[in-house]
Scaffold this active site. Structure first.
Site, PDB file in Angstrom:
ATOM      1  N   ASP A   1       0.806  -1.214   0.000  1.00  0.00           N
ATOM      2  CA  ASP A   1       0.000   0.000   0.000  1.00  0.00           C
ATOM      3  C   ASP A   1       0.844   1.270   0.000  1.00  0.00           C
ATOM      4  O   ASP A   1       0.682   2.152  -0.853  1.00  0.00           O
ATOM      5  CB  ASP A   1      -0.935   0.010   1.213  1.00  0.00           C
ATOM      6  CG  ASP A   1      -1.777  -1.234   1.283  1.00  0.00           C
ATOM      7  OD1 ASP A   1      -2.198  -1.712   0.218  1.00  0.00           O
ATOM      8  OD2 ASP A   1      -2.001  -1.739   2.396  1.00  0.00           O
TER       9      ASP A   1
ATOM     10  N   ARG B   1      -1.326   5.757  17.722  1.00  0.00           N
ATOM     11  CA  ARG B   1      -1.584   6.665  16.610  1.00  0.00           C
ATOM     12  C   ARG B   1      -1.088   8.095  16.870  1.00  0.00           C
ATOM     13  O   ARG B   1      -0.457   8.706  16.008  1.00  0.00           O
ATOM     14  CB  ARG B   1      -3.070   6.669  16.263  1.00  0.00           C
ATOM     15  CG  ARG B   1      -3.564   5.328  15.723  1.00  0.00           C
ATOM     16  CD  ARG B   1      -2.884   4.969  14.411  1.00  0.00           C
ATOM     17  NE  ARG B   1      -3.315   3.659  13.935  1.00  0.00           N
ATOM     18  CZ  ARG B   1      -2.530   2.604  13.834  1.00  0.00           C
ATOM     19  NH1 ARG B   1      -1.260   2.700  14.177  1.00  0.00           N
ATOM     20  NH2 ARG B   1      -2.991   1.450  13.387  1.00  0.00           N
TER      21      ARG B   1
ATOM     22  N   ASP C   1     -13.836  -1.048   6.804  1.00  0.00           N
ATOM     23  CA  ASP C   1     -13.884   0.382   6.548  1.00  0.00           C
ATOM     24  C   ASP C   1     -14.112   1.204   7.800  1.00  0.00           C
ATOM     25  O   ASP C   1     -13.595   2.301   7.941  1.00  0.00           O
ATOM     26  CB  ASP C   1     -14.984   0.696   5.525  1.00  0.00           C
ATOM     27  CG  ASP C   1     -14.626   0.202   4.130  1.00  0.00           C
ATOM     28  OD1 ASP C   1     -13.421   0.010   3.883  1.00  0.00           O
ATOM     29  OD2 ASP C   1     -15.541  -0.005   3.321  1.00  0.00           O
TER      30      ASP C   1
ATOM     31  N   SER D   1      -5.993  -9.325  10.117  1.00  0.00           N
ATOM     32  CA  SER D   1      -5.469  -7.972  10.105  1.00  0.00           C
ATOM     33  C   SER D   1      -4.907  -7.716  11.495  1.00  0.00           C
ATOM     34  O   SER D   1      -5.622  -7.812  12.498  1.00  0.00           O
ATOM     35  CB  SER D   1      -6.595  -6.976   9.790  1.00  0.00           C
ATOM     36  OG  SER D   1      -6.113  -5.655   9.806  1.00  0.00           O
TER      37      SER D   1
END
Length: 499
Positions: free
Chosen positions: A107, A188, A217, A275
């Site tokens: 990606d 994050r 999503d 994931s």
């Protein structure tokens, strides 16, 4: 101290890339890879395994300068490298230089040429080590170069991550929806802050992150919010580019086709059925059979902890030392925050500690099932909360617990630099300043049991709490207290009975 290395590549392309790194096993998702500290504490970190520890250095055939106390390390292009044409705009506009959160996976590898093609910019790739594992940093230099990157920066921020992000959440008692210890949520903002810092160092006018593609999503939206709220808070003038919101690439096959078209080598990795997101605090698993909450996770899915059934048959006792609400030692030995957590991860994983299987409410309102491994963190939460039972009074514990819910919600939602959250940090620091002492724990087949606790600031008094006679507490005093305390209930009953 953060460590950093910067690498510039000779290139005929017009971009330089800044790298952000995470687990290659994750499928089309945001990764834990880039996080810097303040520029005053930058040190160089080499991409190569043998160079992760030691003096600052720069790799590659290019001139480089070493940082002074208040200046970050910076590498410059070699003489045959080319910068982006300042007059040439891309298909979607013109940017000067973009800092990309780069993982080295498919990606982010295709994002490099996409940014150059669409914004006519130089790309700087950034990668940060937040404890995701040394193997995930191997080969980044070659991958970034092959993707068209002109510059690669890697920073080791494990100590900052634990000290400035994990420990404040631990002190606050922040647990999202009764179970989740916020592993991804805490990572994050440190990554995003790193990108903002690097953007200032290299003179970038934009940042880009690799939250991409298909899959969960709602999770992608949550991860994106965490990144971008930090960007907005720390530098509102930076333009944020999120390729997945703009490009026409819909999945892995499209990405591979785009890579071939732009002569970007396609990373050959075994695609995980799960994931995953990993850092020093935890490892998360989502997808595949976990999407049905009725399915039990497979035994071979776990990576940080053994099955409790296979854990040692003998319990192990450990002692955690705590000062002002934060852990400082393990079995009497003072350790740095990251080292302490690493050792507890190892011992906790050996005993099958810290496995959580939950269905959580995502930021956008939908539910998602995830399995988390947090061995060291589970041990630390048990220790800190237990010591507070000695050092905090009833009202303080109740208020702290109520605020912890809001604190966890804000961290989960990416509001790390929100004034309210920062104010709660100040409250938690003040409230726990007397929470000093030690807690003894027993680890056995997936469980953490408290066996002892002590503190010089303990509010527990054996001479008062004892069942034996006490000069301070007189049993006869209870009668008057009970009559007054129960007066509202007595008056209501009298009213109902017409007395």
């Amino acid at each position: 101290m953060a460590e950093i290395s910067a690498t510039s590549f000779p290139s005929s392309s017009s971009s330089s890339a800044l790298a952000l790194r995470s687990s290659p096993t994750a499928s089309l998702r945001c990764q834990n890879v880039a996080c810097p500290k303040t520029t005053s504490s930058f040190q160089e970190l080499s991409v190569r395994r043998s160079q992760l520890v030691g003096n600052a250095l720069a790799t590659g055939n290019f001139p480089a300068t070493r940082a002074c106390k208040n200046q970050a390390i910076r590498a410059v292009l070699s003489s045959d490298g080319q910068a982006a044409d300042p007059k040439g705009a891309g298909l979607r506009g013109k940017l000067k230089k973009v800092v990309l959160a780069y993982s080295g996976g498919l990606d982010t590898s295709v994002i490099v040429p996409w940014l150059k093609e669409n914004y006519g910019c130089e790309v700087v790739c950034f990668t940060a080590d937040v404890g995701q594992g040394i193997k995930e940093l191997d080969g980044l230099e070659q991958k970034a170069k092959a993707s068209g990157a002109s510059q690669l920066v890697v920073k080791d921020l494990t100590e900052e991550f634990v000290k400035d992000y994990i420990f404040p959440c631990l002190r606050a008692g922040a647990i999202y929806e009764r179970k989740y210890l916020l592993g991804t949520s805490m990572a994050r903002p440190v990554i995003a802050k790193a990108m903002v810092d690097v953007a200032a160092e290299v003179g970038a006018d934009a940042v880009a992150h690799g939250c991409t593609g298909k899959g969960n999503d709602q999770a992608i939206i949550t991860w994106t919010v965490r990144f971008e709220l930090t960007f907005f808070s720390l530098n509102p003038e930076l333009k944020v580019v999120a390729p997945w919101r703009e490009w026409e690439i819909q999945g892995r096959e499209d990405a591979i086709e785009y890579a071939k078209k732009h002569n970007v080598p396609v990373p050959v990795t075994k695609k995980s059925i799960y994931s995953r997101d990993r850092n020093l605090w935890h490892l998360s698993h989502e997808g595949d059979i976990l999407e049905d909450p009725a399915n039990e996770p497979k035994k071979d899915m776990y990576m940080m902890s053994v099955d409790p059934e296979d854990a040692p048959d003998q319990p192990e006792y450990i002692e955690i030392g705590i000062e002002s609400g934060l852990p400082v030692s393990f079995n009497g030995k003072a350790l740095s925050p990251a080292t302490l957590l690493s050792e507890l991860n190892a011992i906790g994983g050996k005993h099958g500690i810290g496995r959580i299987d939950m269905v959580e409410n995502r930021l956008v309102g939908m539910k998602s099932r995830g399995v988390y491994e947090t061995p060291g963190g589970t041990i630390l939460f048990a220790a800190v909360q237990e010591l507070e039972s000695l050092t905090l009074d009833r009202e303080s514990i109740q208020v702290k617990d109520s605020l912890a819910l809001k604190y966890a919600e804000m961290v989960y939602a990416g509001r790390w630099f929100d004034p309210l959250k920062e104010s709660m940090d100040a409250f938690m620091e003040k409230l726990t300043e007397k929470t000093t002492g030690s807690v003894t724990l027993k680890l056995y087949k997936g469980s953490v049991s408290v066996t002892g606790r002590k503190s010089p600031n303990s509010l527990y008094r054996q001479d008062i709490s004892s069942f034996e006679g006490s000069e301070i507490y007189n049993q006869a005093d209870a009668a008057g207290f009970i009559r007054l305390y129960g007066l509202p209930m007595r008056v209501r009953a009298m009213l109902e009975k017409g007395i």
